[in-house]
Design a protein around this motif. Structure first.
Motif, mmCIF file in Angstrom:
data_model
loop_
_atom_site.group_PDB
_atom_site.id
_atom_site.type_symbol
_atom_site.label_atom_id
_atom_site.label_comp_id
_atom_site.label_asym_id
_atom_site.label_seq_id
_atom_site.Cartn_x
_atom_site.Cartn_y
_atom_site.Cartn_z
ATOM 1 N N LEU A 104 12.228 5.565 6.716
ATOM 2 C CA LEU A 104 11.331 4.622 7.387
ATOM 3 C C LEU A 104 11.119 3.363 6.543
ATOM 4 C CD1 LEU A 104 8.711 7.065 8.916
ATOM 5 C CD2 LEU A 104 10.256 5.584 10.182
ATOM 6 N N TRP A 105 11.278 3.493 5.237
ATOM 7 C CA TRP A 105 11.138 2.337 4.356
ATOM 8 C C TRP A 105 12.226 1.304 4.621
ATOM 9 C CZ3 TRP A 105 8.648 1.983 -0.874
ATOM 10 C CH2 TRP A 105 7.538 2.831 -0.969
ATOM 11 N N ARG A 106 13.360 1.787 5.141
ATOM 12 C CA ARG A 106 14.516 0.886 5.313
ATOM 13 C C ARG A 106 14.524 0.209 6.680
ATOM 14 N NH1 ARG A 106 18.557 5.706 3.545
ATOM 15 N NH2 ARG A 106 17.354 6.388 1.738
ATOM 16 N N MET A 153 0.846 -1.195 0.000
ATOM 17 C CA MET A 153 0.000 0.000 0.000
ATOM 18 C C MET A 153 0.878 1.240 0.000
ATOM 19 S SD MET A 153 -2.866 1.275 2.782
ATOM 20 C CE MET A 153 -1.726 1.557 4.118
ATOM 21 N N ASN A 154 0.542 2.163 -0.865
ATOM 22 C CA ASN A 154 1.198 3.470 -0.901
ATOM 23 C C ASN A 154 0.073 4.475 -1.118
ATOM 24 O OD1 ASN A 154 3.371 5.205 -0.799
ATOM 25 N ND2 ASN A 154 3.785 5.090 -2.984
ATOM 26 N N PRO A 156 7.716 -1.593 4.329
ATOM 27 C CA PRO A 156 6.379 -1.590 4.939
ATOM 28 C C PRO A 156 5.359 -0.873 4.058
ATOM 29 C CG PRO A 156 7.774 0.063 5.961
ATOM 30 C CD PRO A 156 8.650 -0.690 5.008
ATOM 31 N N HIS A 157 4.094 -1.144 4.339
ATOM 32 C CA HIS A 157 3.023 -0.359 3.713
ATOM 33 C C HIS A 157 3.117 1.076 4.238
ATOM 34 C CE1 HIS A 157 0.933 -3.776 1.931
ATOM 35 N NE2 HIS A 157 1.108 -4.426 3.068
ATOM 36 N N LEU A 209 3.757 -1.375 8.842
ATOM 37 C CA LEU A 209 2.999 -0.197 8.405
ATOM 38 C C LEU A 209 3.619 1.078 8.961
ATOM 39 C CD1 LEU A 209 0.409 1.166 7.142
ATOM 40 C CD2 LEU A 209 -0.668 0.853 9.372
ATOM 41 N N VAL A 210 3.800 2.056 8.085
ATOM 42 C CA VAL A 210 4.290 3.380 8.471
ATOM 43 C C VAL A 210 3.205 4.397 8.152
ATOM 44 C CG1 VAL A 210 5.935 5.207 7.910
ATOM 45 C CG2 VAL A 210 6.732 2.850 8.128
#
Length: 409
Positions: free
Chosen positions: A121-123, A1-2, A129-130, A104-105
């Motif tokens: 935060l993706w790393r 999810m983005n 994460p979504h 999830l972020v």
């Protein structure tokens, strides 16, 4: 999810985010929400703890003010998975913050964070994460991504029952008497008022009103009315004390900088006066205005400017007076500032030259070609068919960066 969740201030975005995070926790993942200020992070923490009640969900809070001992406990809980939800500020993106299984972020008021900051935060997990980004006014780059199709959109298009649209007016700074008379009427009716300044101290370079002079001036103009002051240079404890005094009604007027731009929820505050409003961008003005209008009473936003206005400044003020709609404001922002660099970190301005389309004007065209691209990928997701090889070569050339910024909302 983005996904982008757009809804005006007070429309219930935090509750939607919490429900999404609980779904992640229920599936064995951790979730985090990043807010731009300690005031907002603390408010989220209190709100979410109250919503959760006795549910067996452990919530942590990490901000710049978190003590070393508490940080050690937090880091251990994140690594072993015993902390399910983490709420925090920029402190979340530090290398020392490691999750057991981040799924999830949630990024709140995403216009306040840079693209590279959000990407960190993706790393935090081997599998990205979504991502759910929330805002009342999408920055042009994010709006452009929704047009291009890289970012899905959910819109909360209603306010809670009983809320009234905020009335916004424009006044010049050499005609303050009627503005102050109106503010006195509101104070006598039991309301509270924000007065916002662009600067803390006087600047030789910029001829704008400043908070320190303004605080003294407001005290003189409203004798006997308790006045508070909050700005970014105050210590976190002092800021919190000033906000709590205003929330409790001990101070009736709060003189502030944009530190109150996001997250402050005082239902009894029904008037906001923004000094040197030409100094602020559309997104900031809309966010600031959203601090009022949180109760059932009619709320007002007064934009005070000098007579010397550039064409862009005049247009921004006109847009603010004409609409309360966040997407309408963001689209106007897109026309004024450009879409931002979809493959880089620039969030507004026009870094690339589209040969045919104008993102602000040609949304139907861009949606049409987006659907064509989607159809191609359905048939040939790796672009290996002969007719798609040229397209594949061009994409490889364009995305030859270490980080694919284009997928970061």
């Amino acid at each position: 999810m983005n996904r982008l969740l757009q809804g005006d201030v007070g429309s219930g975005k935090t509750l939607v985010a919490l429900m999404t995070m609980l779904m992640a926790v229920d599936n064995g993942f951790q979730a985090t929400i990043m807010a731009p200020t300690e005031i907002l992070a603390n408010q989220h923490y209190d709100t979410i703890k109250a919503f959760l009640g006795d549910l067996p969900v452990t919530v942590g809070l990490l901000t710049g003010s978190t003590k070393s001992k508490a940080r050690v406990h937090l880091h251990e809980g994140l690594r072993d998975g015993s902390i399910h939800l983490l709420i925090g500020t920029h402190a979340l993106i530090e290398e020392t913050v490691q999750f057991h299984n981040l799924g999830l972020v949630v990024i709140d008021e995403q216009h306040r964070f840079g693209v590279e900051q959000r990407s960190r935060l993706w790393r935090k997990n081997d599998r990205p994460p979504h991502v759910l980004v929330m805002t009342a006014t999408p920055i042009p780059r994010t709006l452009a991504m929704t047009v291009y199709g890289d970012l899905d959109v959910s819109v909360i298009d209603e306010l809670p029952p009983g809320r009234k649209p905020i009335k916004t007016t424009h006044r010049f700074d050499n005609n303050r008497a009627p503005v102050y008379a109106f503010m006195r009427e509101q104070l006598q009716a039991g309301r509270q008022i924000y007065v916002v300044y662009p600067l803390i101290q006087e600047s030789e370079k910029m001829d704008y009103k400043n908070l320190e002079d303004g605080y003294q001036h407001i005290q003189e103009a409203f004798p006997g009315v308790p006045v508070g002051m909050v700005h970014g240079k105050l210590k976190a404890v002092e800021k919190e004390a000033q906000m709590q005094a205003f929330l409790a009604g001990h101070t009736r007027i709060l003189v502030a900088t944009t530190v109150i731009e996001v997250g402050v929820n005082v239902p009894n505050a029904s008037v906001m006066m923004i000094e040197s409003a030409e100094r602020f961008g559309l997104s900031q003005l809309h966010q600031l205005r959203g601090r009022v209008g949180r109760g059932a009473d009619q709320s007002y936003c007064i934009l005070v400017t000098s007579y010397k206005l550039s064409e862009d400044s005049r247009r921004r003020i006109e847009i603010m007076c004409a609409t309360n709609d966040g997407f309408e404001i963001a689209e106007a922002d897109l026309k004024l500032r450009g879409p931002g660099d979809l493959e880089g970190t620039q969030q507004s301005g026009i870094p690339f030259d589209l040969k045919i389309a104008n993102l602000a004007r040609d949304q139907q065209l861009t949606e049409f070609v987006r659907n064509i691209a989607r159809d191609i990928l359905k048939v040939d997701s790796t672009l290996d068919l002969p007719e798609n090889l040229l397209l594949k070569a061009q994409l490889r050339k364009r995305f030859a960066h270490e980080v694919n910024w284009g997928v970061i909302s």
